[in-house]
Design a protein around this motif. Sequence first.
Motif, PDB file in Angstrom:
ATOM      1  N   THR A   1       0.844  -1.202   0.000  1.00  0.00           N
ATOM      2  CA  THR A   1       0.000   0.000   0.000  1.00  0.00           C
ATOM      3  C   THR A   1       0.874   1.244   0.000  1.00  0.00           C
ATOM      4  O   THR A   1       1.839   1.337   0.763  1.00  0.00           O
TER       5      THR A   1
ATOM      6  N   ARG B   1      -2.620  15.044   6.705  1.00  0.00           N
ATOM      7  CA  ARG B   1      -3.571  14.286   5.903  1.00  0.00           C
ATOM      8  C   ARG B   1      -2.834  13.137   5.210  1.00  0.00           C
ATOM      9  O   ARG B   1      -1.912  13.365   4.416  1.00  0.00           O
TER      10      ARG B   1
ATOM     11  N   THR C   1      -2.811  10.117   2.631  1.00  0.00           N
ATOM     12  CA  THR C   1      -3.447   9.572   1.443  1.00  0.00           C
ATOM     13  C   THR C   1      -2.962   8.138   1.276  1.00  0.00           C
ATOM     14  O   THR C   1      -1.754   7.897   1.146  1.00  0.00           O
TER      15      THR C   1
ATOM     16  N   SER D   1      -3.485   4.502  -0.784  1.00  0.00           N
ATOM     17  CA  SER D   1      -4.040   3.952  -2.020  1.00  0.00           C
ATOM     18  C   SER D   1      -5.234   3.068  -1.738  1.00  0.00           C
ATOM     19  O   SER D   1      -5.205   2.225  -0.840  1.00  0.00           O
ATOM     20  N   HIS D   2      -6.309   3.296  -2.509  1.00  0.00           N
ATOM     21  CA  HIS D   2      -7.553   2.519  -2.451  1.00  0.00           C
ATOM     22  C   HIS D   2      -8.366   2.769  -1.172  1.00  0.00           C
ATOM     23  O   HIS D   2      -9.342   2.058  -0.926  1.00  0.00           O
ATOM     24  N   HIS D   3      -7.997   3.744  -0.368  1.00  0.00           N
ATOM     25  CA  HIS D   3      -8.728   4.012   0.869  1.00  0.00           C
ATOM     26  C   HIS D   3      -9.045   5.501   0.959  1.00  0.00           C
ATOM     27  O   HIS D   3      -8.396   6.334   0.323  1.00  0.00           O
ATOM     28  N   ASP D   4     -10.041   5.832   1.773  1.00  0.00           N
ATOM     29  CA  ASP D   4     -10.348   7.235   2.010  1.00  0.00           C
ATOM     30  C   ASP D   4      -9.206   7.888   2.788  1.00  0.00           C
ATOM     31  O   ASP D   4      -8.551   7.236   3.615  1.00  0.00           O
ATOM     32  N   PRO D   5      -8.957   9.176   2.535  1.00  0.00           N
ATOM     33  CA  PRO D   5      -7.891   9.862   3.281  1.00  0.00           C
ATOM     34  C   PRO D   5      -8.175   9.860   4.783  1.00  0.00           C
ATOM     35  O   PRO D   5      -9.325   9.814   5.222  1.00  0.00           O
ATOM     36  N   VAL D   6      -7.107   9.914   5.559  1.00  0.00           N
ATOM     37  CA  VAL D   6      -7.199   9.962   7.021  1.00  0.00           C
ATOM     38  C   VAL D   6      -6.537  11.249   7.485  1.00  0.00           C
ATOM     39  O   VAL D   6      -5.384  11.519   7.128  1.00  0.00           O
ATOM     40  N   THR D   7      -7.257  12.069   8.248  1.00  0.00           N
ATOM     41  CA  THR D   7      -6.722  13.343   8.738  1.00  0.00           C
ATOM     42  C   THR D   7      -6.586  13.298  10.250  1.00  0.00           C
ATOM     43  O   THR D   7      -7.524  12.918  10.957  1.00  0.00           O
TER      44      THR D   7
END
Length: 403
Positions: A336, A360, A362, A364-370
């Motif tokens: 990933t 933030r 980013t 791959s293949h997942h929603d961003p996490v902040t």
Amino acid sequence: MTVAVIAVLLLVVAFLVAAAVVPFAPATASTATYRPPTASAADVRFPDYGATAVEADGFPESLTTSGDRKPRSIASISKVVTALVVLERKPLRPGEQGPDIRFTPEMAALYGQYAAQNGEVAPLPTDLRLSEYRAFQVMLMKSANNYAGSLALWAFGSMDGYRKAAATWLDAHGLDDTTIMEPTGLDPRNTSTATDLVDLGKLALADPLVKQVVGTAKATVPGVGDIENSNKLLGMDGVEGIKTGTLDEAGACLLFAATYQRGGRTVTVIGAMLGGVDHDSLDGDVRKLLHSVADDFHTITLTNAGQTFGTYQAPWQDEVDATASRAASLLVWGPTDVTAKTSLEPLTFGSAGERVGSVRFTVSHHDPVTVPLELDRSIEDPGVWWRWSNPFRGVELDRALVG
């Protein structure tokens, strides 16, 4: 006191006042270098025959395939389509038995018709009445072709009506590489690709009633007797369904699903394996495949609580760190890519724990996490003595000149 002395005193006072009140410029902010987590390549164990596809639901990066990609005969996996098409016409919720089906002479005649083709059949006594739910059990668990045909006739009035309804349903659900000519799978022209069948498996598990029936190992059906699920993997290695298929033109086939606990959540793996020699060897290959897919899940740490992502430097004290306010991790499958973008707010003074920006991630293949960033300690006003001893150091010159 001379005018010159007074002037000097006034200048000194003006200087001290100015040095004490002129605002500071924001502290110098800089971001830290982020080293992303690493993961090894996935090692999925596929058989060397037929066609196979497998995917963990919710992890599109896990979709992997082996073998050919052309439509193949799918045998009794066709009955999953029959179940979903009939349920669209005759809805039934879990816990309900649904309306009784009165089996007509035309339906009863299907027993001999399908038995003559070496198809799996179940007893269908004259004047038998079964609930819709019970009929689904016999069709999906025992894989009885005469019950699949009977449900198609009951819901649509004719085999032609069923065929048209199935084509419409397949088109509506984007199963463009699947063709259904009749409800049982005895016709080798019932074909699909392994990837289409993975999508079909998702649709089947999304229907609570189908999921319940294909996950049932044994049942007693009035007028039919004791039946067992044809899927011998049920209950092994997390397998919870879905449907077997066997036909000379298709070989041994299985549309399967299994659940695992990974990273504190339930993960469902759905797959289709087509073209096996027999079900014993196919089942062994499915188990190897499932183990390999499950082993490629891992939790990556995006950040630890208190990890530094930036610093602030004010002239009157050492660097103050901007740190992650909480830990963040993510369950992923296979290798990933992770990147991080840090945003720091302008800051002159601040208290320990105050939010000063965010990072933030980013993935791959997942929603961003902040994740919010906060000061690990305070940046405080240095006081008048520091201002007087360090005149105009760190001041905001533009504002000072305007003032």
